[in-house]
Design an enzyme around this catalytic site. Structure first.
Site, mmCIF file in Angstrom:
data_model
loop_
_atom_site.group_PDB
_atom_site.id
_atom_site.type_symbol
_atom_site.label_atom_id
_atom_site.label_comp_id
_atom_site.label_asym_id
_atom_site.label_seq_id
_atom_site.Cartn_x
_atom_site.Cartn_y
_atom_site.Cartn_z
ATOM 1 N N GLY A 239 0.801 -1.218 0.000
ATOM 2 C CA GLY A 239 0.000 0.000 0.000
ATOM 3 C C GLY A 239 0.834 1.267 0.000
ATOM 4 O O GLY A 239 0.577 2.196 -0.735
ATOM 5 N N PHE A 240 1.867 1.314 0.877
ATOM 6 C CA PHE A 240 2.789 2.452 0.977
ATOM 7 C C PHE A 240 2.077 3.766 1.247
ATOM 8 O O PHE A 240 2.591 4.823 0.909
ATOM 9 C CB PHE A 240 3.657 2.551 -0.264
ATOM 10 C CG PHE A 240 4.502 1.330 -0.500
ATOM 11 C CD1 PHE A 240 5.527 1.020 0.376
ATOM 12 C CD2 PHE A 240 4.260 0.489 -1.557
ATOM 13 C CE1 PHE A 240 6.301 -0.124 0.185
ATOM 14 C CE2 PHE A 240 5.021 -0.652 -1.748
ATOM 15 C CZ PHE A 240 6.043 -0.961 -0.877
ATOM 16 N N GLY A 511 0.806 1.148 13.174
ATOM 17 C CA GLY A 511 -0.051 -0.026 13.215
ATOM 18 C C GLY A 511 0.309 -0.992 14.325
ATOM 19 O O GLY A 511 -0.485 -1.253 15.237
ATOM 20 N N ASN A 590 10.276 -8.792 15.635
ATOM 21 C CA ASN A 590 10.714 -9.955 14.857
ATOM 22 C C ASN A 590 11.855 -9.503 13.955
ATOM 23 O O ASN A 590 11.638 -8.722 13.025
ATOM 24 C CB ASN A 590 9.548 -10.501 14.027
ATOM 25 C CG ASN A 590 9.884 -11.805 13.325
ATOM 26 O OD1 ASN A 590 11.007 -12.024 12.883
ATOM 27 N ND2 ASN A 590 8.893 -12.680 13.209
ATOM 28 N N PRO A 591 13.080 -9.948 14.199
ATOM 29 C CA PRO A 591 14.222 -9.478 13.402
ATOM 30 C C PRO A 591 14.061 -9.724 11.907
ATOM 31 O O PRO A 591 14.526 -8.917 11.093
ATOM 32 C CB PRO A 591 15.400 -10.279 13.969
ATOM 33 C CG PRO A 591 14.979 -10.670 15.343
ATOM 34 C CD PRO A 591 13.491 -10.870 15.266
ATOM 35 N N THR A 593 11.183 -9.905 9.956
ATOM 36 C CA THR A 593 10.266 -8.967 9.314
ATOM 37 C C THR A 593 10.777 -7.534 9.431
ATOM 38 O O THR A 593 10.573 -6.716 8.533
ATOM 39 C CB THR A 593 8.857 -9.081 9.926
ATOM 40 O OG1 THR A 593 8.922 -8.853 11.337
ATOM 41 C CG2 THR A 593 8.276 -10.457 9.665
ATOM 42 N N GLN A 597 11.445 -4.808 6.441
ATOM 43 C CA GLN A 597 10.870 -3.473 6.441
ATOM 44 C C GLN A 597 11.936 -2.403 6.208
ATOM 45 O O GLN A 597 11.753 -1.476 5.412
ATOM 46 C CB GLN A 597 10.178 -3.204 7.778
ATOM 47 C CG GLN A 597 8.829 -3.875 7.933
ATOM 48 C CD GLN A 597 7.731 -3.032 7.315
ATOM 49 O OE1 GLN A 597 7.599 -2.956 6.110
ATOM 50 N NE2 GLN A 597 6.946 -2.402 8.156
ATOM 51 N N GLY A 662 7.406 1.962 15.814
ATOM 52 C CA GLY A 662 7.145 1.641 14.419
ATOM 53 C C GLY A 662 8.393 1.727 13.562
ATOM 54 O O GLY A 662 9.271 2.567 13.787
ATOM 55 N N GLU A 665 8.378 3.300 8.178
ATOM 56 C CA GLU A 665 8.724 4.434 7.324
ATOM 57 C C GLU A 665 10.092 5.043 7.584
ATOM 58 O O GLU A 665 10.632 5.741 6.721
ATOM 59 C CB GLU A 665 7.635 5.517 7.471
ATOM 60 C CG GLU A 665 6.331 5.091 6.838
ATOM 61 C CD GLU A 665 5.133 5.882 7.326
ATOM 62 O OE1 GLU A 665 4.618 6.705 6.556
ATOM 63 O OE2 GLU A 665 4.710 5.667 8.469
#
Length: 698
Positions: A239-240, A511, A590-591, A593, A597, A662, A665
């Site tokens: 989605g970004f 999120g 979680n390293p 994921t 990111q 988070g 971004e």
């Protein structure tokens, strides 16, 4: 329950495979327009959108005679026969309600047919007769005004300290203009929805970042109660930001379904239509003035940002807000001005505001380091503030200096030549650059979670969160397991459905923090109600009200990005061969994921630095670069061979009870500046405008 105690983390911080990985790699995960008879979708029709051929005017007549005669075409929906909306305040979503044209590509009709081929041909056969009016589609042609506020509720203008005194005391001044072009979200799955109306209830399988926000937005416009709109998004192909807010295609799907009650309607936006209908990052122009002492210590920071919006609906990025808090300075001033044009409505794109704003600020800081003869890393360390310059509040845990120093050591910064243009490798000039990264630690209240005990020590956890490919399905199970004191395998997680308790959008890097806090609070309430070893069949629903103290603390994440760039001496070709980021983001859930990111953010920043360049022809209001051939997004061949990301070992319970912040971004912020600074160090040529194309170095 309004508070949550920090939790003992066992699963959080450890590797767990993505729970949806096998379904995705085997093609069994179904996306918005792929659901079939197993989900009750039978005999669907396909919708095809017809866009306005001019930038401004009105529709005189839509000639659909040839379209309706075409084999397979079922119906045509336009402003003369579309269902009437009850609320039309949201100008972007209030489509097919009148004859006005506000931007080129605006939805003026929807063709419904038995097959995609028939729908597409039906759209080609349609004739849209318009009365064209003069339009304005170039930033230079639009008058500038101050918006009421900028994205995320920030003040439009802000100032602090004695600017005149700081200016007069400065020995060194850097004053330049920096620009970024239009940038367009390009997720693998385009915006899409399958819609069904049974006369009482609207059901949407939607490609969205928030199922509850879609229902909350569409329901009142359609004259429905929110519980009459069910939105489901089990799998989303990226989605970004563009899918963080509902856009006109979702409304088109709903209106089409209401036109054919009882039949499913499948609508997938074409790649070309994505550039007009699903939001984008606008062109930005930043005027930066840094006033400093001879050793580079800042006395004043000034950032004046200019961008464009749509005359149809205002959206303004917070481009200058990072300058309010990034470095220490006795005085600072930031402004935002915007031109309202006859163009498509801009919207969120990953790291809105921070991405273009920090690019400008961090290239200016590199120029200040050059002017003062100071190492760029040392310059940033010298300007480290003890408290947040914008609010005066203490930081949650600002570890930027450690990120800069640790990243420099990891990258081999000490071997960097002081003078630009002095290192070569064959026909390539080689240089390195650095930039700061930052992103606020946002948190959204109002999330709710349902927890139910099952047999054999298992728990069912339900929350209407959406996993857009980031790994939310996996990390929320880890957070729930720790909060309930069980193994991860004991958690049965349900997400992505408005039939589940309410959840906020997967956006703003908020999120996981918002949903994870809600899950933790619900788990603590459950254990308070039923004890640590409950019998099966007990349940608790809890809604978050508050957790982090956002009034008395300045909550942010920070990082340092380092880049190595090579520029061909004959062609000007720019290649990024090494890219590294060191980040302070709290406890990483979680390293695996998390690294994905951060890599994604770094590569999106690289893509913006070197490739992405949305071009609009102001004569027609038409986006010329409206496919992935003319609008190049970084592909595998563009990825540096040496790509790495690391994070500091820390836990931040001020922000979340499990200690994380988070990470969606922060990876993109500062990356383009690091690459631009490295290109200058390679060549001695300072480029202040993105993207860094070859012609700029010849």
């Amino acid at each position: 329950m309004s508070t949550a105690e920090p939790i003992t983390t066992r699963a959080v911080g450890t590797h767990h495979d993505r729970v949806d990985g096998p379904l995705k790699v085997t093609g069994q995960a179904l996306y918005a327009v792929e659901h079939g008879t197993d989900d009750g979708i039978t005999d669907p029709v396909v919708a095809w959108l017809v866009g306005a051929p001019v930038a401004k005017g009105r529709v005189l007549r839509i000639d659909a005679a040839d379209t309706l005669r075409h084999d397979g075409v079922v119906a045509v929906v336009d402003h003369t026969n579309a269902p009437r909306l009850v609320e039309t305040d949201d100008a972007e979503l209030a489509i097919l309600q009148d004859d006005r044209i506000h931007h080129r590509g605006q939805i003026v009709a929807v063709v419904l047919a038995e097959t995609a081929e028939a729908a597409r041909e039906g759209a080609r056969l349609m004739r849209v007769h318009v009365d064209e009016e003069p339009h304005v589609a170039a930033l230079d042609d639009g008058g500038l005004a101050a918006p009421d506020e900028v994205n995320a509720g920030h003040e439009t203008d802000w100032a602090d300290g004695d600017l005149d005194a700081a200016r007069s005391a400065a020995s060194v001044v850097v004053e330049q203009r920096y620009t970024t072009p239009h940038e367009h979200n390009s997720p693998m799955e385009p915006h899409a929805a399958s819609a069904h109306w049974d006369g009482e209830r609207l059901t949407l399988w939607d490609s969205t970042q928030g199922v509850h926000p879609v229902a909350k937005t569409l329901a009142p416009m359609l004259g429905l109660e929110q519980d009459q709109v069910r939105v489901r998004a089990p799998y989303v192909g990226g989605g970004f930001g563009s899918k963080g807010l509902p856009h006109s295609p979702e409304m088109a799907a709903a209106l089409a379904a209401m036109t054919l009650p009882g039949r499913w309607v499948r609508l997938a936006v074409t790649r070309q239509q994505m550039f007009a209908l699903t939001g984008y990052r606008t062109e930005t122009r930043s005027h930066i003035r840094l006033s400093a002492e001879p050793d580079g210590r800042l006395l004043a920071v000034e950032h004046d940002a200019v961008s464009q919006t749509s005359a149809h609906k205002e959206f303004v990025e917070q481009t200058a807000t990072a300058a309010r808090m990034l470095y220490a300075a006795p005085a600072r001033r930031t402004t935002h001005r915007v031109a309202a044009l006859d163009v498509a409505v801009p919207s969120w794109m990953r790291a809105p505001g921070e991405m273009p704003g920090v690019f400008a600020h961090e290239v200016a800081m590199d120029e200040l380091a050059e002017a003062c003869g100071v190492d760029p890393v040392d310059l940033r360390v010298r300007n480290e503030p003890a408290t947040d310059p914008e609010t005066g509040n203490p930081w949650n845990d600002r570890r930027l200096v450690e990120c800069l120093q640790r990243g420099a050591e990891r990258f081999g910064w000490a071997d960097r030549p002081a003078e630009p243009g002095t290192r070569t490798d064959g026909d390539w000039y080689v240089g390195t650059g650095v930039a700061t990264s930052t992103y606020p630690a946002l948190w959204m209240p109002g999330n709710a979670t349902r927890i139910e005990s099952r047999a054999d020590g298992r728990y069912a956890v339900g929350i209407g969160a959406v996993d857009i490919g980031t790994g939310a399905r996996t990390v929320l199970r880890q957070i729930a397991a720790d909060a309930l004191g069980v193994e991860v395998g004991c958690i049965d997680l349900a997400i992505g459905d408005t039939s589940l308790p309410v959840a906020t959008v997967a956006g703003g890097s908020a999120g996981t923090g918002s949903w994870g806090t809600a899950i933790t609070q619900a788990a603590q309430q459950f254990r308070a109600d039923h004890g640590p070893a409950p019998e099966a069949g007990l349940h608790t629903v809890a809604t978050t009200e508050s957790y982090p103290d956002m009034e008395n603390h300045s909550l942010h994440s920070f990082g340092a990005v380092f880049a190595e760039v090579r520029v061909d001496r004959w062609t000007g070709e720019v290649r990024c061969t090494r890219l590294h980021g060191t980040y302070s983001v709290g406890r990483v859930v979680n390293p695996t994921t998390a690294r994905s990111q951060l890599y994604g953010g770094l590569l999106m920043g690289l893509s913006g630095a070197l490739h992405e360049d949305g071009v609009r022809d102001p004569r027609f209001g038409h986006t010329v670069t409206q496919d992935l051939a003319t609008y190049h997004v970084a592909a595998h061949a563009d990825v540096p061979q040496d790509l790495s990301a690391e994070w500091l070992d820390e836990s931040d319970e001020l922000v979340t009870p499990y200690g994380g912040r988070g990470i969606g971004e922060i990876g993109i912020v500062g990356t383009a500046a690091a690459i631009a600074n490295a290109a200058w160090h390679a060549t001695g040529v300072r480029v202040r405008d993105l993207p860094l194309t070859a012609d700029r170095f010849l």
